[in-house]
Structure formats: C-alpha cells, structure tokens
Write a protein that holds these residues in place. Structure first.
Motif, PDB file in Angstrom:
ATOM      1  N   LYS B  62      57.405 -49.260  20.448  1.00 35.40           N
ATOM      2  CA  LYS B  62      56.333 -49.707  19.559  1.00 35.40           C
ATOM      3  C   LYS B  62      55.359 -48.591  19.228  1.00 35.40           C
ATOM      4  CE  LYS B  62      56.432 -54.488  21.162  1.00 35.40           C
ATOM      5  NZ  LYS B  62      55.758 -55.474  22.025  1.00 35.40           N
ATOM      6  N   ASN B  63      55.486 -47.483  19.934  1.00 39.61           N
ATOM      7  CA  ASN B  63      54.532 -46.384  19.722  1.00 39.61           C
ATOM      8  C   ASN B  63      55.007 -45.467  18.588  1.00 39.61           C
ATOM      9  OD1 ASN B  63      53.778 -43.393  20.301  1.00 39.61           O
ATOM     10  ND2 ASN B  63      52.167 -44.625  21.267  1.00 39.61           N
ATOM     11  N   THR B  64      54.122 -45.230  17.669  1.00 36.13           N
ATOM     12  CA  THR B  64      54.485 -44.507  16.441  1.00 36.13           C
ATOM     13  C   THR B  64      54.985 -43.074  16.722  1.00 36.13           C
ATOM     14  OG1 THR B  64      53.665 -43.944  14.231  1.00 36.13           O
ATOM     15  CG2 THR B  64      52.079 -43.817  16.004  1.00 36.13           C
ATOM     16  N   CYS B  65      54.405 -42.430  17.732  1.00 33.92           N
ATOM     17  CA  CYS B  65      54.860 -41.072  18.091  1.00 33.92           C
ATOM     18  C   CYS B  65      56.296 -41.111  18.617  1.00 33.92           C
ATOM     19  CB  CYS B  65      53.975 -40.473  19.183  1.00 33.92           C
ATOM     20  SG  CYS B  65      52.261 -40.263  18.711  1.00 33.92           S
ATOM     21  N   ALA B  66      56.523 -42.026  19.530  1.00 29.19           N
ATOM     22  CA  ALA B  66      57.839 -42.109  20.161  1.00 29.19           C
ATOM     23  C   ALA B  66      58.910 -42.558  19.166  1.00 29.19           C
ATOM     24  CB  ALA B  66      57.791 -43.061  21.357  1.00 29.19           C
ATOM     25  N   VAL B  67      58.552 -43.498  18.302  1.00 25.12           N
ATOM     26  CA  VAL B  67      59.507 -43.973  17.292  1.00 25.12           C
ATOM     27  C   VAL B  67      59.920 -42.817  16.375  1.00 25.12           C
ATOM     28  CG1 VAL B  67      59.803 -45.463  15.267  1.00 25.12           C
ATOM     29  CG2 VAL B  67      58.729 -46.367  17.340  1.00 25.12           C
ATOM     30  N   ALA B  68      58.929 -42.020  15.966  1.00 24.72           N
ATOM     31  CA  ALA B  68      59.218 -40.891  15.077  1.00 24.72           C
ATOM     32  C   ALA B  68      60.132 -39.878  15.763  1.00 24.72           C
ATOM     33  CB  ALA B  68      57.906 -40.231  14.646  1.00 24.72           C
ATOM     34  N   ILE B  69      59.790 -39.527  16.996  1.00 24.02           N
ATOM     35  CA  ILE B  69      60.606 -38.527  17.714  1.00 24.02           C
ATOM     36  C   ILE B  69      62.017 -39.068  17.966  1.00 24.02           C
ATOM     37  CG2 ILE B  69      60.826 -37.177  19.847  1.00 24.02           C
ATOM     38  CD1 ILE B  69      57.745 -37.155  20.013  1.00 24.02           C
ATOM     39  N   GLN B  70      62.089 -40.364  18.310  1.00 26.63           N
ATOM     40  CA  GLN B  70      63.405 -40.964  18.568  1.00 26.63           C
ATOM     41  C   GLN B  70      64.287 -40.910  17.313  1.00 26.63           C
ATOM     42  OE1 GLN B  70      64.441 -42.014  21.754  1.00 26.63           O
ATOM     43  NE2 GLN B  70      66.370 -41.774  20.646  1.00 26.63           N
ATOM     44  N   ALA B  71      63.687 -41.168  16.157  1.00 25.05           N
ATOM     45  CA  ALA B  71      64.451 -41.111  14.896  1.00 25.05           C
ATOM     46  C   ALA B  71      65.001 -39.700  14.686  1.00 25.05           C
ATOM     47  CB  ALA B  71      63.564 -41.523  13.720  1.00 25.05           C
ATOM     48  N   MET B  72      64.196 -38.709  15.029  1.00 26.94           N
ATOM     49  CA  MET B  72      64.622 -37.319  14.911  1.00 26.94           C
ATOM     50  C   MET B  72      65.769 -37.005  15.889  1.00 26.94           C
ATOM     51  SD  MET B  72      62.418 -34.095  16.097  1.00 26.94           S
ATOM     52  CE  MET B  72      61.704 -33.106  14.846  1.00 26.94           C
ATOM     53  N   LEU B  73      65.633 -37.469  17.124  1.00 23.26           N
ATOM     54  CA  LEU B  73      66.680 -37.224  18.130  1.00 23.26           C
ATOM     55  C   LEU B  73      67.978 -37.932  17.749  1.00 23.26           C
ATOM     56  CD1 LEU B  73      64.587 -37.539  21.439  1.00 23.26           C
ATOM     57  CD2 LEU B  73      65.454 -35.436  20.360  1.00 23.26           C
ATOM     58  N   ASP B  74      67.842 -39.140  17.189  1.00 18.26           N
ATOM     59  CA  ASP B  74      69.029 -39.880  16.753  1.00 18.26           C
ATOM     60  C   ASP B  74      69.776 -39.092  15.672  1.00 18.26           C
ATOM     61  OD1 ASP B  74      68.362 -41.855  18.519  1.00 18.26           O
ATOM     62  OD2 ASP B  74      67.606 -43.265  17.003  1.00 18.26           O
ATOM     63  N   GLU B  75      69.012 -38.521  14.738  1.00 20.36           N
ATOM     64  CA  GLU B  75      69.624 -37.738  13.662  1.00 20.36           C
ATOM     65  C   GLU B  75      70.347 -36.517  14.224  1.00 20.36           C
ATOM     66  OE1 GLU B  75      69.832 -38.368  10.451  1.00 20.36           O
ATOM     67  OE2 GLU B  75      70.670 -36.443   9.819  1.00 20.36           O
ATOM     68  N   LEU B  76      69.742 -35.906  15.247  1.00 20.13           N
ATOM     69  CA  LEU B  76      70.346 -34.727  15.878  1.00 20.13           C
ATOM     70  C   LEU B  76      71.454 -35.109  16.856  1.00 20.13           C
ATOM     71  CD1 LEU B  76      67.112 -32.708  16.740  1.00 20.13           C
ATOM     72  CD2 LEU B  76      68.859 -32.035  15.062  1.00 20.13           C
ATOM     73  N   ASP B  77      71.484 -36.411  17.173  1.00 18.01           N
ATOM     74  CA  ASP B  77      72.388 -36.911  18.203  1.00 18.01           C
ATOM     75  C   ASP B  77      72.178 -36.153  19.525  1.00 18.01           C
ATOM     76  OD1 ASP B  77      74.264 -38.658  19.172  1.00 18.01           O
ATOM     77  OD2 ASP B  77      75.999 -37.536  18.449  1.00 18.01           O
ATOM     78  N   GLU B  78      70.922 -36.014  19.871  1.00 26.42           N
ATOM     79  CA  GLU B  78      70.559 -35.310  21.108  1.00 26.42           C
ATOM     80  C   GLU B  78      69.782 -36.235  22.036  1.00 26.42           C
ATOM     81  OE1 GLU B  78      68.871 -31.466  21.393  1.00 26.42           O
ATOM     82  OE2 GLU B  78      69.869 -30.728  19.593  1.00 26.42           O
ATOM     83  N   GLY B  97      44.897 -43.079   7.354  1.00 21.41           N
ATOM     84  CA  GLY B  97      46.230 -42.632   7.756  1.00 21.41           C
ATOM     85  C   GLY B  97      46.349 -42.367   9.239  1.00 21.41           C
ATOM     86  N   SER B  98      45.772 -43.264  10.042  1.00 23.24           N
ATOM     87  CA  SER B  98      45.745 -43.061  11.492  1.00 23.24           C
ATOM     88  C   SER B  98      47.150 -43.044  12.102  1.00 23.24           C
ATOM     89  CB  SER B  98      44.882 -44.160  12.124  1.00 23.24           C
ATOM     90  OG  SER B  98      44.822 -44.019  13.506  1.00 23.24           O
ATOM     91  N   SER B  99      47.946 -44.046  11.802  1.00 22.15           N
ATOM     92  CA  SER B  99      49.300 -44.081  12.387  1.00 22.15           C
ATOM     93  C   SER B  99      50.152 -42.925  11.860  1.00 22.15           C
ATOM     94  CB  SER B  99      49.984 -45.418  12.084  1.00 22.15           C
ATOM     95  OG  SER B  99      50.128 -45.595  10.692  1.00 22.15           O
ATOM     96  N   ALA B 100      49.938 -42.576  10.605  1.00 27.91           N
ATOM     97  CA  ALA B 100      50.695 -41.474  10.000  1.00 27.91           C
ATOM     98  C   ALA B 100      50.408 -40.163  10.719  1.00 27.91           C
ATOM     99  CB  ALA B 100      50.351 -41.350   8.519  1.00 27.91           C
ATOM    100  N   ALA B 101      49.134 -39.892  10.998  1.00 27.17           N
ATOM    101  CA  ALA B 101      48.761 -38.634  11.643  1.00 27.17           C
ATOM    102  C   ALA B 101      49.387 -38.541  13.030  1.00 27.17           C
ATOM    103  CB  ALA B 101      47.238 -38.509  11.725  1.00 27.17           C
ATOM    104  N   SER B 102      49.433 -39.650  13.757  1.00 28.35           N
ATOM    105  CA  SER B 102      50.047 -39.641  15.100  1.00 28.35           C
ATOM    106  C   SER B 102      51.533 -39.297  14.999  1.00 28.35           C
ATOM    107  CB  SER B 102      49.887 -41.008  15.774  1.00 28.35           C
ATOM    108  OG  SER B 102      48.528 -41.310  15.976  1.00 28.35           O
ATOM    109  N   ALA B 103      52.223 -39.974  14.086  1.00 34.26           N
ATOM    110  CA  ALA B 103      53.670 -39.751  13.939  1.00 34.26           C
ATOM    111  C   ALA B 103      53.961 -38.318  13.522  1.00 34.26           C
ATOM    112  CB  ALA B 103      54.251 -40.737  12.924  1.00 34.26           C
ATOM    113  N   VAL B 104      53.172 -37.819  12.577  1.00 34.67           N
ATOM    114  CA  VAL B 104      53.414 -36.482  12.037  1.00 34.67           C
ATOM    115  C   VAL B 104      53.116 -35.410  13.090  1.00 34.67           C
ATOM    116  CG1 VAL B 104      52.581 -34.802  10.333  1.00 34.67           C
ATOM    117  CG2 VAL B 104      53.157 -37.131   9.616  1.00 34.67           C
ATOM    118  N   ALA B 105      52.029 -35.575  13.818  1.00 29.74           N
ATOM    119  CA  ALA B 105      51.715 -34.610  14.879  1.00 29.74           C
ATOM    120  C   ALA B 105      52.842 -34.593  15.912  1.00 29.74           C
ATOM    121  CB  ALA B 105      50.381 -34.961  15.532  1.00 29.74           C
TER     122      ALA B 105
END
Lengths: 312, 312
Positions: B62-78, B97-105
């Motif tokens: 549910k955490n925007t940072c973790a969701v973003a990173i997980q999507a990246m790892l899934d794409e890399l299959d790592e 853009g509070s949630s956006a800034a967290s995900a992007v950082a």
C-alpha cells in the motif's frame, strides 16, 4: 504618389484538426490577387472580378475587398477613391479561405497605396469586418494566417489576441479540393453544442502537442498531435470517402490530415515535397475510385503572408 | 556496490489552470526525501515514515514508495532487498503532488542503487503504477514533472506521451496551502461530464497560448493564457475565499493563478522573486481576514526534477 498597386494573399487552412476554431495556416500554392487604382473622386468601386464564375457581388457594400478597405478608411477618417480589380485564384466555398484571401489582398494593396499608415498586423480588424459580411461571423482563423503567414493562433477575440507560431523547415501541405459542394451551414450544424469533458481534455492535449511540435520542429510530435475529436467525427459523414482518403494519405506518408475550414477541402501535412506529391497522387486515386474529381495543390507553408506584387 | 542512497523529489502543481488534466510543473520550494539501504535478503520493507503524522501505510503493497520500486523490480525481473526510509516534506492531500513526490524520490533512489538500469524518463510508468495505488487513478501530471522537472505536457496516456516544455528564466511560483481539508472525490464530483463546445475552444486557445508563451518566454502571453473555464468555476465554490485571494494575487502582480491539482492549495505564477514574495504576503493577509491560516512557499520553477542527494 503611388497610383496603382497589386497584392497577393495566400490560401489558408483554418481549424487544423486539433486546432478547431483557434488555429490556421497559410499555403503558398495559390491565392487571390487584388489590383487597386487610385482615383481622383472619392469612393470605392469594384470594377471587375475574374475567376468567380460571376458569383461574387460587385456592389461595394457586399464585396469583401471593398468592405475591408472601407473599414480601413473609416479608421483613418479618410476619403480616397479606388477602383478595385479582383482576380480569384481560390474557388468559392471550398474551405480554403477564399473570402479571407480577397479581403487581405485588398488591405495589403490599400495600405501600400496610402503610404503604409498601418503595421501589417493592425490590418487584421479590417479583414475581420470583411469576414463578417462574407461569412456572417467575425472569424479570424483564415484572415490572420493569410495576412501574417505561417501558423497563427487566435487565442482570443475579446480583445483580439493573435500569436504567430514558428514553422519547421520542410513542412509541406497538400490540399485536396474534391468536386462537390458543401454548405457551410450544414457543416456547422452537425457539430455538438455540448461535448464530453474527456474530449475537451484530449483536444487540449493534442493542440498543446501541436504547438510544442511546431516550436521544436518535431515532426513526429506534430504527427501524433494531429487528431480532432470534436469536429471531425461529426463532419466526416458529410464528406464522401473521408476515411478512405485518410487511410490513403497516411499510407502515402502524411504526418496527419484534416478538414480545411469547414470543408469540403481536406489538407494533409508532410515532411518534404516528395511526400506532399505522393499524398496528392494517392488522394487522386481514391477520389477517382469513388467517382469524384479532385483538384490537388501542394507547397511549403507560406510564412510571409500577403505581399505586394507591384506598385506604380 | 552502492549500499545506500538518498534522493529528493519536488512538489508539483498539476492542472495549471487552462492545462486541466494535461499539464504540470515542479517547484523547488519543497519535496519528499527517500533513503534506501540495500539488504542481503530480498524484499521491500518500509522502515519509517517521518512527517506524515502517522497517516501513511507502512505495508509495502500500500506504500507508494514500495509499490513504485516493486514495479521497477518486476520490469527488471530482479529480486533485491531494500529498506525504505521516507521523509515527507509535503503535506498529505494538499494538491501539491505528495504521493507523486514520494514515489518519484523512491524511484530515483532505487535506480541509482541498481546502477541506473533505466533512463530517467523511463521511470515514469513505475511512478504511475504507484499513483494508481495512492490515488486510485493512473495520473501522470504530478509524477512526470516531479521526475523530469519544469513544465511537462501529458499529451496522451495510450501510449504515454510526455513532453518537457521550456521554462522562461525568472518564472516563479508561489504556493498557498490553506488550513482546511478538501476531499479529492468532492473536488472531482463537482466537475461536469459534458461542457459547452465553446468552453472547450476557449480552453484550447488558452493552453495553446500558454505553451507558446513558455517557448517565447513571453510573460504577458503566459498571463493572458492562465484562465481555466472548465474546472475552476466549479471547484472555486469549494474553496473558501477563492475569489478574494485571486483578486489580491493579481493586485500583488501575479501573472495568473489557479488551483493546484484538485486543491485546496492554490498556485500563482510571477516574474521574479520579489513579486512571488509579495504574492505570498498578500495571500496571508486575505486568508487571515477570513479566519484561515495558510502556509506559503515560493521558489523558481524546478527544472531538473528529482535528484540524488547522496550515495554510499
């Protein structure tokens, strides 16, 4: 004192797909020519009109050239006598800015005859007055590009806010004028008074992309942005073969296409002359296959607008 | 091998008046910071969140940072282990853009930690995945400017077409965050499903003018173009003091203003720092006069987007 002048004003494409009601551009391929001869007695007289098949009024109060010049003289509070000779290079009611080109050529000529009391862009209100008489509405999206050249944004009318946009090198336009008549009122009446918010957002995104593409000289972005979700889907039904032509133009390499003004002329943009020519050939074939004749024209985007041909 | 990184992503203003649903820009004044520490065992763990008043979920799904990173790892299959430390510089639900800034950082940090497998702009789809979880919709108008900086046009989503626009030198933004809550769903529900065609044309003209103004560095054109006829008139009724504030900002020299995202934060653009500061003072006075507190921030437009603060 200058006794006679001759000026040319180019054809124009208004609307420009996603630029519905706010954008227009000029095309070098053809236009109207106006010759003015100064007379000693005041008053404007339309002496002759060539190339209109006798359809345009010679009466000064109804003639777009005379109305435009009169608006200019009223602003100057001057009484000058001029004989007006109009040569139509543009077909009437074609959606190529025919009335606009006549008015603009007349204004360019008259401004020169009077010693240039106006900067070019300040002729625009007089041309809009003429459009009111010719079209019943004070549109600027043909007269502005015909006068100024290039792509022109009409941001607002109250007050008039006209912005000349850059034109990427090598951007060509092909015009396709199929041999049938389309009533402007019909073309207007099929449009919706209300549209889905979503469509407005799509249109905004595309027009923003088109403007950015023109500034960047990014032909791919221009291509992606040339989509009209507001007018084209409703007007296309009035235009025989529209979707077949669209498909053929894309295959021939068009960046995008759309309805010129309110039709029936279609326009296509392309990178380079060869593609513009290929598009013209492809269009001829499609129209021929559905039993319609078509006149095709292509040229670079006109970037200088109306200009003087001669003065004596 | 890099063991720990810290990255910053800026606050953003989405919608930008006439740019409703298609434009956003980033502002230097504040943002969120994410620190990542590489772990030997795989899996993402949100260790701490500071500055959210305990409101944000630590659960990785549910955490925007973790969701973003997980999507990246899934794409890399790592499978990589990371501990996530989020420091909120942005208030929640403010329209900045509070949630956006967290995900992007988080993405900027993770990309560095992994040796930059992605170009910066290619991180965008992962940030959009996070926005889906945080906001329930795959908006890009906050994440794109927070990532890339400057003014960003989201021309289309299918496929994603994001265009970075130029920012004139000396363009400042003042943000006004008044002390009341506004439910995003309410702010959305007041909008109309259908709008008059005429309003769509006005909006298109203004967004086209704004884009041209950014390219030309024409502050007057930017000012004339900053008008929203589609969302603002309906949303303003939810925003206490909106019209009084607008009047005061104009008097203080704002080029234009509008609702940041879906509010309640308002933004104003101006030429130069002094005017940005004057706008902030004027806004404080008006809000105070109607009994509302307000936090004000101002800075130049952020043009570099998210960036790394440190790596070890």
């Amino acid at each position: 004192m200058i006794r006679s002048v001759k000026a040319f004003a180019p054809a124009t494409v208004a609307n420009v797909s996603c630029g519905f009601d706010i954008l227009g551009f000029a095309i070098d391929a053809m236009g109207d020519t106006v010759e003015l001869i100064r007379k000693d007695e005041p008053g404007l007289r339309v002496v002759s009109i060539e190339g209109d098949g006798g359809k345009l009024p010679l009466e000064a109060k109804k003639n777009t050239c005379a109305v435009a010049i009169q608006a200019m003289l009223d602003e100057l509070d001057e009484q000058v006598g001029m004989d007006i000779y109009l040569t139509k290079g543009l077909p009437l009611g074609s959606g190529m800015g025919s009335s606009a080109a006549s008015a603009v050529a007349a204004l360019e000529a008259a401004n020169c005859l009077l010693g240039r009391p106006f900067e070019k862009k300040n002729l625009l209100p007089f041309a809009i007055e003429a459009e009111k008489v010719a079209c019943g509405a004070a549109h600027a999206d043909n007269v502005a590009p015909s006068l100024l050249g290039g792509f022109v944004l009409i941001r607002d009318y109250h007050p008039l806010d006209v912005i000349k946009l850059p034109v990427p090198n090598g951007l060509y336009c092909t015009l396709l004028h199929p041999h049938y008549e389309l009533n402007t009122a019909d073309s207007r009446s099929v449009l919706r008074d209300k549209i889905p918010m979503k469509h407005s957002t799509i249109q905004s995104g595309n027009v923003a992309g088109l403007i950015a593409g023109l500034y960047e000289g990014d032909f791919e972005l221009i291509s992606r942005s040339l989509r009209d979700v507001i007018a084209e889907p409703y007007r296309a039904v009035l235009l025989p073969g529209f979707y077949e032509v669209r498909e053929a133009l894309k295959t021939a390499g068009a960046l995008g296409m759309g309805i010129s003004g309110s039709g029936p002329t279609l326009f296509a943009l392309s990178k380079g002359k060869d593609t513009a020519q290929a598009i013209a050939s492809a269009a001829k074939e499609v129209y021929s296959s559905i039993g319609l004749g078509v006149d095709v024209y292509f040229s670079e985007i006109n970037t200088k607008g109306a200009y003087l041909i001669e003065e004596k």
